[in-house]
Design a protein around this motif. Sequence first.
Motif, PDB file in Angstrom:
ATOM      1  N   ALA A   1       1.698  10.583  -4.323  1.00  0.00           N
ATOM      2  CA  ALA A   1       2.024   9.256  -3.797  1.00  0.00           C
ATOM      3  C   ALA A   1       0.925   8.765  -2.874  1.00  0.00           C
ATOM      4  N   GLY A   2       0.385   9.667  -2.054  1.00  0.00           N
ATOM      5  CA  GLY A   2      -0.713   9.287  -1.167  1.00  0.00           C
ATOM      6  C   GLY A   2      -1.946   8.846  -1.936  1.00  0.00           C
ATOM      7  N   VAL A   3      -2.275   9.582  -3.010  1.00  0.00           N
ATOM      8  CA  VAL A   3      -3.412   9.193  -3.854  1.00  0.00           C
ATOM      9  C   VAL A   3      -3.183   7.806  -4.450  1.00  0.00           C
ATOM     10  N   ALA A   4      -1.958   7.558  -4.928  1.00  0.00           N
ATOM     11  CA  ALA A   4      -1.650   6.262  -5.530  1.00  0.00           C
ATOM     12  C   ALA A   4      -1.655   5.141  -4.495  1.00  0.00           C
ATOM     13  N   VAL A   5      -1.211   5.441  -3.268  1.00  0.00           N
ATOM     14  CA  VAL A   5      -1.244   4.434  -2.200  1.00  0.00           C
ATOM     15  C   VAL A   5      -2.684   4.034  -1.898  1.00  0.00           C
ATOM     16  N   VAL A   6      -3.579   5.026  -1.824  1.00  0.00           N
ATOM     17  CA  VAL A   6      -4.999   4.724  -1.593  1.00  0.00           C
ATOM     18  C   VAL A   6      -5.537   3.853  -2.727  1.00  0.00           C
ATOM     19  N   ALA A   7      -5.203   4.228  -3.964  1.00  0.00           N
ATOM     20  CA  ALA A   7      -5.666   3.440  -5.107  1.00  0.00           C
ATOM     21  C   ALA A   7      -5.116   2.019  -5.055  1.00  0.00           C
ATOM     22  N   ALA A   8      -3.832   1.890  -4.693  1.00  0.00           N
ATOM     23  CA  ALA A   8      -3.232   0.553  -4.598  1.00  0.00           C
ATOM     24  C   ALA A   8      -3.898  -0.276  -3.505  1.00  0.00           C
ATOM     25  N   GLY A   9      -4.220   0.383  -2.389  1.00  0.00           N
ATOM     26  CA  GLY A   9      -4.901  -0.324  -1.306  1.00  0.00           C
ATOM     27  C   GLY A   9      -6.240  -0.882  -1.760  1.00  0.00           C
ATOM     28  N   PHE A  10      -7.020  -0.056  -2.459  1.00  0.00           N
ATOM     29  CA  PHE A  10      -8.301  -0.531  -2.983  1.00  0.00           C
ATOM     30  C   PHE A  10      -8.091  -1.659  -3.998  1.00  0.00           C
ATOM     31  N   ALA A  11      -7.095  -1.480  -4.883  1.00  0.00           N
ATOM     32  CA  ALA A  11      -6.869  -2.465  -5.939  1.00  0.00           C
ATOM     33  C   ALA A  11      -6.494  -3.832  -5.368  1.00  0.00           C
ATOM     34  N   TRP A  12      -5.644  -3.850  -4.349  1.00  0.00           N
ATOM     35  CA  TRP A  12      -5.169  -5.122  -3.797  1.00  0.00           C
ATOM     36  C   TRP A  12      -6.135  -5.735  -2.792  1.00  0.00           C
ATOM     37  N   LEU A  13      -6.895  -4.910  -2.101  1.00  0.00           N
ATOM     38  CA  LEU A  13      -7.732  -5.436  -1.025  1.00  0.00           C
ATOM     39  C   LEU A  13      -9.201  -5.583  -1.396  1.00  0.00           C
TER      40      LEU A  13
END
Length: 398
Positions: A163-175
Amino acid sequence: MPTFLIFAVCAFASGFALRLTDPIVLPIAHHFGVAATAAALLNTAYALPYALAQPFLGPLGDRFGKARCIQVCVAALAAMLALGAVAPSFALLLATRVVAGICAGGLIPLVLASIGDRYGMHERQVMIGRMLLAIISGQMLGSVVSGIANEAFGWRSPLFVAAGVAVVAAGFAWLAIPASAHQRPAGHTPGASFRALYGRVFENPKAVWLYGAVLVEGLLFFGLFPYVGSLLLEHAGPGGAVLSSQTGFVLGAFGIGGLAYAIAVPLLIRTFGVARMCLIGAIGAGLCYAALAFLPLWWLAALAMLIAGFCYYMLHNSMQTEATELAPSARGSAVALFACGFFTGQALGPLLFGPLMHTVGFAATLIGTGVALALLGVVFVRSVVAGRERVEPLAAEG
């Protein structure tokens, strides 16, 4: 931050979650009081929806933008992994894996389609090869990290890590994804129906050949995988024993070969060209699979699987690249259908390999698989690659 790197992080997160539950099947079964066979369904619950969602996610990417769909899917993947980590019941954990599989299905195929939008054919295969570093690394590390985290902190910890890995990926994707990544390719028709998008894909006569080839490829290459332990045990002879770690090393060697290919892909294409590289890969993999029937030691089998993995990606990476060029104005649909065929082949492979193995034995089955792999390479080159390589020089002269 380069868009390619952001897409690579998203692809890594998808691959990381794929094999996450394999090492923790028994702890989960013990915790919830379910059979190990039931807990093993957690991987199927991720992989099957991943495949079945492809025909829908691809057109959605074409209609609403691939970058936007990637952003939504990686955020939803993070949410499902986090929910699974705190799931109070096995049923809820299983449900989160189903939804996570659907969300992950909107990442790697749309990432590959986005690479197709951004790079011409002369450099696209190299860029997709580099993306394989992220995909394969995620798949390999998912199992390794899961086993280590489980021993240190319990079975829920791998899900928190994922989940942490996916959160980091989501942060990069959205920001960090720039506005240019949301631009649509030439020929894009806003609001096109699924039927219209797939109609564009199958207007290309190569489509039927390519989708048939990738289905057969998945069937031939991955049918063996669940039976590697049985193969090693047969070679060990009466009274012999095989450690699970030995089976793991043999299977893991295939992925290491894939990483080696991802590093070497520019040199391979410059040296051999795409058509010859595909033929070498298919024939080389076929010889490795046939050799597995006669190699008596597990480490020799691991070496053969490493070479087979290297050869496999020589063929598969070329198929991926061709999928991105079937229909430039419906690229998400084309690549998603390619992924659907590939995972369907992986699902069918063990169902066919098992009965053959029990009917004619390992040796005949592996030799037959090797011959079929070589023939697959010849058919793919003649029906798909050769046509493109004949057309490109003419286009350049024009």
